[in-house]
Design a protein around this motif. Structure first.
Motif, PDB file in Angstrom:
ATOM      1  N   PRO A   1     -42.725  65.483  18.569  1.00 46.57           N
ATOM      2  CA  PRO A   1     -43.950  64.664  18.862  1.00 46.57           C
ATOM      3  C   PRO A   1     -44.526  65.040  20.408  1.00 46.57           C
ATOM      4  CG  PRO A   1     -42.414  63.255  17.730  1.00 46.57           C
ATOM      5  CD  PRO A   1     -41.755  64.347  18.055  1.00 46.57           C
TER       6      PRO A   1
ATOM      7  N   THR B   1     -49.458  63.540  21.732  1.00 48.90           N
ATOM      8  CA  THR B   1     -50.326  64.521  22.580  1.00 48.90           C
ATOM      9  C   THR B   1     -51.922  64.130  22.163  1.00 48.90           C
ATOM     10  OG1 THR B   1     -50.164  66.096  20.729  1.00 48.90           O
ATOM     11  CG2 THR B   1     -48.691  66.423  22.755  1.00 48.90           C
TER      12      THR B   1
ATOM     13  N   THR C   1     -47.924  67.135  10.308  1.00 51.07           N
ATOM     14  CA  THR C   1     -46.860  66.195  10.125  1.00 51.07           C
ATOM     15  C   THR C   1     -45.833  67.168   9.662  1.00 51.07           C
ATOM     16  OG1 THR C   1     -48.333  64.512   9.599  1.00 51.07           O
ATOM     17  CG2 THR C   1     -46.210  64.194   8.539  1.00 51.07           C
TER      18      THR C   1
ATOM     19  N   GLY D   1     -47.095  67.492  19.790  1.00 51.47           N
ATOM     20  CA  GLY D   1     -48.338  67.304  18.888  1.00 51.47           C
ATOM     21  C   GLY D   1     -48.035  66.984  17.481  1.00 51.47           C
ATOM     22  N   TRP D   2     -46.620  66.919  17.017  1.00 50.27           N
ATOM     23  CA  TRP D   2     -46.361  66.815  15.910  1.00 50.27           C
ATOM     24  C   TRP D   2     -45.796  65.432  15.522  1.00 50.27           C
ATOM     25  CZ3 TRP D   2     -47.129  70.477  12.231  1.00 50.27           C
ATOM     26  CH2 TRP D   2     -47.586  71.809  12.840  1.00 50.27           C
ATOM     27  N   GLU D   3     -46.345  64.918  14.449  1.00 49.31           N
ATOM     28  CA  GLU D   3     -45.935  63.578  13.935  1.00 49.31           C
ATOM     29  C   GLU D   3     -44.705  64.052  12.845  1.00 49.31           C
ATOM     30  OE1 GLU D   3     -48.501  60.131  11.977  1.00 49.31           O
ATOM     31  OE2 GLU D   3     -48.312  61.830  10.686  1.00 49.31           O
TER      32      GLU D   3
ATOM     33  N   GLU E   1     -44.701  59.006  15.760  1.00 47.69           N
ATOM     34  CA  GLU E   1     -46.353  59.578  15.984  1.00 47.69           C
ATOM     35  C   GLU E   1     -46.278  60.720  17.138  1.00 47.69           C
ATOM     36  OE1 GLU E   1     -49.224  58.418  14.409  1.00 47.69           O
ATOM     37  OE2 GLU E   1     -47.707  57.163  13.244  1.00 47.69           O
ATOM     38  N   GLU E   2     -47.221  61.646  17.048  1.00 52.14           N
ATOM     39  CA  GLU E   2     -47.229  62.605  17.956  1.00 52.14           C
ATOM     40  C   GLU E   2     -47.774  61.888  19.409  1.00 52.14           C
ATOM     41  OE1 GLU E   2     -51.369  61.567  16.569  1.00 52.14           O
ATOM     42  OE2 GLU E   2     -49.760  62.034  15.672  1.00 52.14           O
TER      43      GLU E   2
ATOM     44  N   LYS F   1     -53.304  66.132  17.402  1.00 50.92           N
ATOM     45  CA  LYS F   1     -52.180  66.239  16.506  1.00 50.92           C
ATOM     46  C   LYS F   1     -52.425  67.607  15.833  1.00 50.92           C
ATOM     47  CE  LYS F   1     -50.745  64.027  12.416  1.00 50.92           C
ATOM     48  NZ  LYS F   1     -50.753  62.758  11.169  1.00 50.92           N
TER      49      LYS F   1
END
Length: 72
Positions: free
Chosen positions: A38, A7, A13, A41-43, A4-5, A10
């Motif tokens: 992550p 931050t 993905t 902010g990236w999943e 999961e992110e 998000k």
């Protein structure tokens, strides 16, 4: 393999695919990206690509797709 992110907001993905024969968690592979993204902010998810078939390998060597290959 999913992370999961980390931050408050998000960004999206990202699904990562390693090269054939490599594990998504192998060092010097996509694992460093999977672990780092992550924090921004990236999943991230990492999946194994399907096993290459003879037709797929031949098509990639020839640079052409074949109609018999369900992946192309």
């Amino acid at each position: 393999m999913w992370l999961e992110e980390e931050t408050p907001q998000k960004r999206g993905t990202i699904i990562l695919l390693p090269d054939w024969g490599q594990s998504p968690s192998a060092p010097n592979s996509i694992d460093s990206l999977r672990q780092a993204l992550p924090k921004f902010g990236w999943e991230t998810g990492a999946i194994l690509p399907p096993k290459p078939t003879a037709n797929l390998m031949k098509a990639s060597m020839d640079g052409e797709a074949t109609n018999n290959d369900p992946l192309l």
